[in-house]
Scaffold this motif. Structure first.
Motif, mmCIF file in Angstrom:
data_model
loop_
_atom_site.group_PDB
_atom_site.id
_atom_site.type_symbol
_atom_site.label_atom_id
_atom_site.label_comp_id
_atom_site.label_asym_id
_atom_site.label_seq_id
_atom_site.Cartn_x
_atom_site.Cartn_y
_atom_site.Cartn_z
ATOM 1 N N THR A 8 8.287 2.392 4.576
ATOM 2 C CA THR A 8 9.614 2.434 4.147
ATOM 3 C C THR A 8 8.589 3.948 4.057
ATOM 4 N N ARG A 9 9.018 5.392 4.717
ATOM 5 C CA ARG A 9 9.216 6.373 4.410
ATOM 6 C C ARG A 9 9.941 6.611 3.474
ATOM 7 N N GLY A 33 -5.184 7.694 3.387
ATOM 8 C CA GLY A 33 -5.704 6.486 4.520
ATOM 9 C C GLY A 33 -4.488 5.690 2.777
ATOM 10 N N PRO A 34 -3.975 4.621 3.424
ATOM 11 C CA PRO A 34 -3.437 3.694 2.693
ATOM 12 C C PRO A 34 -4.280 3.474 1.032
ATOM 13 N N ALA A 55 6.204 9.089 -0.099
ATOM 14 C CA ALA A 55 5.085 9.109 0.518
ATOM 15 C C ALA A 55 5.432 7.354 1.562
ATOM 16 N N LEU A 56 4.147 6.581 1.919
ATOM 17 C CA LEU A 56 4.575 5.977 3.165
ATOM 18 C C LEU A 56 4.697 4.499 2.788
ATOM 19 N N TYR A 95 1.058 -1.040 -0.296
ATOM 20 C CA TYR A 95 -0.218 -0.032 0.426
ATOM 21 C C TYR A 95 0.933 1.093 0.210
ATOM 22 N N GLN A 96 0.241 2.602 -0.547
ATOM 23 C CA GLN A 96 0.792 3.500 -0.667
ATOM 24 C C GLN A 96 0.221 4.704 0.299
ATOM 25 N N GLN A 97 0.480 5.744 1.254
ATOM 26 C CA GLN A 97 -0.276 6.251 1.719
ATOM 27 C C GLN A 97 0.539 6.994 1.928
ATOM 28 N N ALA A 98 -0.030 8.638 1.301
ATOM 29 C CA ALA A 98 -0.081 9.502 1.580
ATOM 30 C C ALA A 98 -0.176 10.449 2.254
ATOM 31 N N LEU A 99 0.983 12.036 2.970
ATOM 32 C CA LEU A 99 0.456 12.246 4.462
ATOM 33 C C LEU A 99 -0.619 12.479 4.046
#
Lengths: 112, 115
Positions: free
Chosen positions: B110-111, B42-43, B87-88, B35-39
């Protein structure tokens, strides 16, 4: 985009009060839902889940309610504690497989 | 019982570069999702791997690719990095098999920062 959304982006409650976090979803075919808690610098942590054949499920201090008629999900936290401060996400599994769609999240702040 | 572990924890890359992120699933799990989670968001589902094959994919370009190894660990590769890829990146694993009604267990992510 995917429509798992939260109505209240921020929520502040007094310590000891109950908290209610709401979530709307758009896909009536979704059959499984999860609430996650995410603290700063950490990954989402499982809180509680519910299947579409249920309308209520209780855990330790938490209750999830599912209203399929209006496609609404809520998380109730009893006797909210400072450690409950975090961002809460609802996620829906539209299947097949465990492909989950997440909402934007609600930031819960507990005031001591 | 080790949970989901990801490496590295932080990474800084330059636009146009390539990056590889790594994930070891929770013990007993054989399905890995990324998953990609932008600041402040949500993922967002990128893809899922089971039996060393990509089984499901979200709305991400081909610049995002992955791999799963026989020991169920997984890698996420992103080519031609863009600033918007900052992203995270979260890895999540589930209990044996691709099936319904199994909660995802997440690593701490991972940031990735692209400059």
């Amino acid at each position: 985009g995917e429509s798992v959304g939260l109505h209240l982006p921020t929520l502040s409650v007094q310590e000891g009060d109950n908290s209610i976090i709401n979530c709307a979803y758009s896909n009536s075919a979704s059959d499984y839902f999860i609430w996650y808690k995410q603290e700063s610098g950490k990954g989402p942590q499982f809180i509680i889940d519910i299947r579409s054949n249920m309308d209520k499920r209780q855990g330790q201090r938490v209750t999830v309610l599912l209203n399929k008629t209006v496609k609404h999900l809520s998380l109730q936290i009893a006797a909210t504690q400072p450690g409950d401060s975090a961002v809460y996400f609802c996620a829906e599994n539209r299947g097949p497989g465990n492909q989950f769609y997440f909402g934007t999240g609600t930031s819960l702040t507990v005031i001591p | 019982d080790a949970g989901v572990t990801q490496s590295p924890t932080h990474l800084i890359k330059t636009r146009g570069q390539q990056v590889t992120l790594r994930c070891s699933p929770k013990s007993g799990h054989d399905t890995v999702s990324w998953y990609q989670q932008a600041l402040g968001q949500g993922p967002q589902f990128i893809f899922q791997y089971y039996e060393e094959e990509e089984r499901q994919r979200g709305n991400f370009p081909d610049r995002f690719s992955g791999h799963q190894f026989p020991n169920y660990s997984s890698e996420l590769n992103v080519n031609a990095l863009l600033l918007g890829d900052s992203a995270l990146y979260l890895c999540a694993s589930t209990l044996a098999g691709v099936k319904y009604n199994s909660p995802l267990h997440f690593g701490n992510g991972t940031r990735l920062t692209v400059t």
